[in-house]
Write a protein that holds these residues in place. Structure first.
Motif, PDB file in Angstrom:
ATOM      1  N   SER A  77       0.847  -1.199   0.000  1.00  0.00           N
ATOM      2  CA  SER A  77       0.000   0.000   0.000  1.00  0.00           C
ATOM      3  C   SER A  77       0.874   1.237   0.000  1.00  0.00           C
ATOM      4  N   GLY A  78       0.256   2.364  -0.345  1.00  0.00           N
ATOM      5  CA  GLY A  78       1.062   3.568  -0.391  1.00  0.00           C
ATOM      6  C   GLY A  78       0.274   4.852  -0.481  1.00  0.00           C
ATOM      7  N   TRP A  79       1.003   5.897  -0.832  1.00  0.00           N
ATOM      8  CA  TRP A  79       0.475   7.253  -0.883  1.00  0.00           C
ATOM      9  C   TRP A  79      -0.453   7.473  -2.071  1.00  0.00           C
ATOM     10  N   ASP A  80      -0.526   6.523  -2.987  1.00  0.00           N
ATOM     11  CA  ASP A  80      -1.426   6.651  -4.138  1.00  0.00           C
ATOM     12  C   ASP A  80      -2.839   6.144  -3.835  1.00  0.00           C
ATOM     13  N   LYS A  81      -3.113   5.798  -2.570  1.00  0.00           N
ATOM     14  CA  LYS A  81      -4.436   5.341  -2.096  1.00  0.00           C
ATOM     15  C   LYS A  81      -4.762   3.923  -2.535  1.00  0.00           C
ATOM     16  N   LYS A  82      -3.787   3.223  -3.087  1.00  0.00           N
ATOM     17  CA  LYS A  82      -4.013   1.884  -3.622  1.00  0.00           C
ATOM     18  C   LYS A  82      -3.450   0.801  -2.697  1.00  0.00           C
ATOM     19  N   ILE A  83      -4.101  -0.352  -2.775  1.00  0.00           N
ATOM     20  CA  ILE A  83      -3.568  -1.584  -2.185  1.00  0.00           C
ATOM     21  C   ILE A  83      -3.424  -2.562  -3.343  1.00  0.00           C
ATOM     22  N   ASN A  84      -2.232  -3.069  -3.532  1.00  0.00           N
ATOM     23  CA  ASN A  84      -1.998  -4.098  -4.553  1.00  0.00           C
ATOM     24  C   ASN A  84      -1.893  -5.439  -3.856  1.00  0.00           C
ATOM     25  N   VAL A  85      -2.588  -6.433  -4.384  1.00  0.00           N
ATOM     26  CA  VAL A  85      -2.550  -7.783  -3.828  1.00  0.00           C
ATOM     27  C   VAL A  85      -1.932  -8.709  -4.866  1.00  0.00           C
ATOM     28  N   PHE A  86      -0.974  -9.503  -4.406  1.00  0.00           N
ATOM     29  CA  PHE A  86      -0.267 -10.447  -5.263  1.00  0.00           C
ATOM     30  C   PHE A  86      -0.455 -11.850  -4.722  1.00  0.00           C
ATOM     31  N   ASP A  87      -0.740 -12.790  -5.586  1.00  0.00           N
ATOM     32  CA  ASP A  87      -0.668 -14.207  -5.259  1.00  0.00           C
ATOM     33  C   ASP A  87       0.742 -14.614  -5.674  1.00  0.00           C
ATOM     34  N   LEU A  88       1.540 -15.094  -4.745  1.00  0.00           N
ATOM     35  CA  LEU A  88       2.945 -15.351  -5.038  1.00  0.00           C
ATOM     36  C   LEU A  88       3.155 -16.520  -5.985  1.00  0.00           C
ATOM     37  N   ASN A  89       2.110 -17.306  -6.248  1.00  0.00           N
ATOM     38  CA  ASN A  89       2.197 -18.370  -7.248  1.00  0.00           C
ATOM     39  C   ASN A  89       1.768 -17.899  -8.631  1.00  0.00           C
ATOM     40  N   TYR A  90       0.858 -16.911  -8.687  1.00  0.00           N
ATOM     41  CA  TYR A  90       0.259 -16.501  -9.956  1.00  0.00           C
ATOM     42  C   TYR A  90       0.598 -15.072 -10.378  1.00  0.00           C
ATOM     43  N   GLY A  91       1.043 -14.236  -9.440  1.00  0.00           N
ATOM     44  CA  GLY A  91       1.370 -12.853  -9.773  1.00  0.00           C
ATOM     45  C   GLY A  91       0.345 -11.868  -9.258  1.00  0.00           C
ATOM     46  N   HIS A  92       0.295 -10.707  -9.891  1.00  0.00           N
ATOM     47  CA  HIS A  92      -0.580  -9.624  -9.459  1.00  0.00           C
ATOM     48  C   HIS A  92      -2.041 -10.022  -9.619  1.00  0.00           C
ATOM     49  N   GLU A  93      -2.819  -9.848  -8.544  1.00  0.00           N
ATOM     50  CA  GLU A  93      -4.239 -10.195  -8.582  1.00  0.00           C
ATOM     51  C   GLU A  93      -5.129  -8.983  -8.801  1.00  0.00           C
ATOM     52  N   ALA A  94      -4.900  -7.921  -8.041  1.00  0.00           N
ATOM     53  CA  ALA A  94      -5.837  -6.804  -8.120  1.00  0.00           C
ATOM     54  C   ALA A  94      -5.301  -5.572  -7.421  1.00  0.00           C
ATOM     55  N   VAL A  95      -5.926  -4.457  -7.749  1.00  0.00           N
ATOM     56  CA  VAL A  95      -5.732  -3.208  -7.023  1.00  0.00           C
ATOM     57  C   VAL A  95      -7.013  -2.968  -6.236  1.00  0.00           C
ATOM     58  N   LEU A  96      -6.877  -2.825  -4.922  1.00  0.00           N
ATOM     59  CA  LEU A  96      -8.037  -2.536  -4.081  1.00  0.00           C
ATOM     60  C   LEU A  96      -8.152  -1.029  -3.915  1.00  0.00           C
ATOM     61  N   LEU A  97      -9.295  -0.498  -4.289  1.00  0.00           N
ATOM     62  CA  LEU A  97      -9.558   0.928  -4.180  1.00  0.00           C
ATOM     63  C   LEU A  97     -10.711   1.131  -3.211  1.00  0.00           C
ATOM     64  N   GLY A  98     -10.598   2.136  -2.364  1.00  0.00           N
ATOM     65  CA  GLY A  98     -11.666   2.394  -1.406  1.00  0.00           C
ATOM     66  C   GLY A  98     -11.271   3.457  -0.400  1.00  0.00           C
ATOM     67  N   HIS A  99      -9.980   3.631  -0.165  1.00  0.00           N
ATOM     68  CA  HIS A  99      -9.527   4.697   0.724  1.00  0.00           C
ATOM     69  C   HIS A  99      -9.451   6.000  -0.060  1.00  0.00           C
ATOM     70  N   SER A 100      -9.717   7.107   0.618  1.00  0.00           N
ATOM     71  CA  SER A 100      -9.683   8.413  -0.035  1.00  0.00           C
ATOM     72  C   SER A 100      -8.380   9.167   0.214  1.00  0.00           C
ATOM     73  N   ASP A 101      -7.444   8.531   0.928  1.00  0.00           N
ATOM     74  CA  ASP A 101      -6.136   9.142   1.164  1.00  0.00           C
ATOM     75  C   ASP A 101      -5.104   8.020   1.272  1.00  0.00           C
ATOM     76  N   ALA A 102      -3.868   8.367   1.536  1.00  0.00           N
ATOM     77  CA  ALA A 102      -2.771   7.400   1.585  1.00  0.00           C
ATOM     78  C   ALA A 102      -3.091   6.229   2.516  1.00  0.00           C
ATOM     79  N   VAL A 103      -2.719   5.029   2.083  1.00  0.00           N
ATOM     80  CA  VAL A 103      -2.897   3.825   2.891  1.00  0.00           C
ATOM     81  C   VAL A 103      -1.564   3.570   3.600  1.00  0.00           C
ATOM     82  N   LEU A 104      -1.561   3.767   4.921  1.00  0.00           N
ATOM     83  CA  LEU A 104      -0.325   3.800   5.696  1.00  0.00           C
ATOM     84  C   LEU A 104       0.087   2.463   6.292  1.00  0.00           C
ATOM     85  N   CYS A 105      -0.850   1.528   6.445  1.00  0.00           N
ATOM     86  CA  CYS A 105      -0.500   0.264   7.095  1.00  0.00           C
ATOM     87  C   CYS A 105      -1.420  -0.860   6.630  1.00  0.00           C
ATOM     88  N   LEU A 106      -0.874  -2.059   6.680  1.00  0.00           N
ATOM     89  CA  LEU A 106      -1.581  -3.280   6.274  1.00  0.00           C
ATOM     90  C   LEU A 106      -1.261  -4.398   7.240  1.00  0.00           C
TER      91      LEU A 106
END
Length: 115
Positions: free
Chosen positions: A23-52
């Motif tokens: 997660s980061g200052w672009d308001k995005k959360i990226n989720v990766f399946d380590l066997n298959y690669g990038h799964e999705a971008v989670l959108l829903g926060h209106s400001d930087a995502v600081l912790c996961l």
């Protein structure tokens, strides 16, 4: 080209080691399946995502804390269904994966954890 448009603020591995979330200052959360690669971008926060943090007991649940003063609980199993077959690294979610939004804080969230 990377998956974030700004600084990465947090990284979390699922307990079973199968998923990685960033997660980061672009308001995005990226989720990766380590066997298959990038799964999705989670959108829903209106400001930087600081912790996961992935749940310690339910590998599919992910908590995120944001500068928008909210904590969101996500179900990463919902993003997994059918996306591997699509093989679309630009796939983005909407709030369908959000199980709960907690709005009781008066300031940004710097840390989340599960018990």
């Amino acid at each position: 080209e990377g998956y974030h448009d700004h600084w990465i603020e947090s990284v979390s591995f699922s307990v079973d080691g199968q998923k990685l979330a960033t997660s980061g200052w672009d308001k995005k959360i990226n989720v990766f399946d380590l066997n298959y690669g990038h799964e999705a971008v989670l959108l829903g926060h209106s400001d930087a995502v600081l912790c996961l943090a992935f749940s310690k007991t339910e590998n599919q649940k992910l908590a995120s804390g944001s500068k928008d003063n909210t904590v969101k609980i996500w179900d990463t199993n919902l993003i997994s269904r059918g996306r591997r077959e699509q093989d679309d690294a630009q796939d983005t979610s909407n709030d369908n994966e959000v199980l709960q939004t907690l709005c009781a804080h008066e300031d940004r969230i710097y840390s989340v954890d599960w018990s």
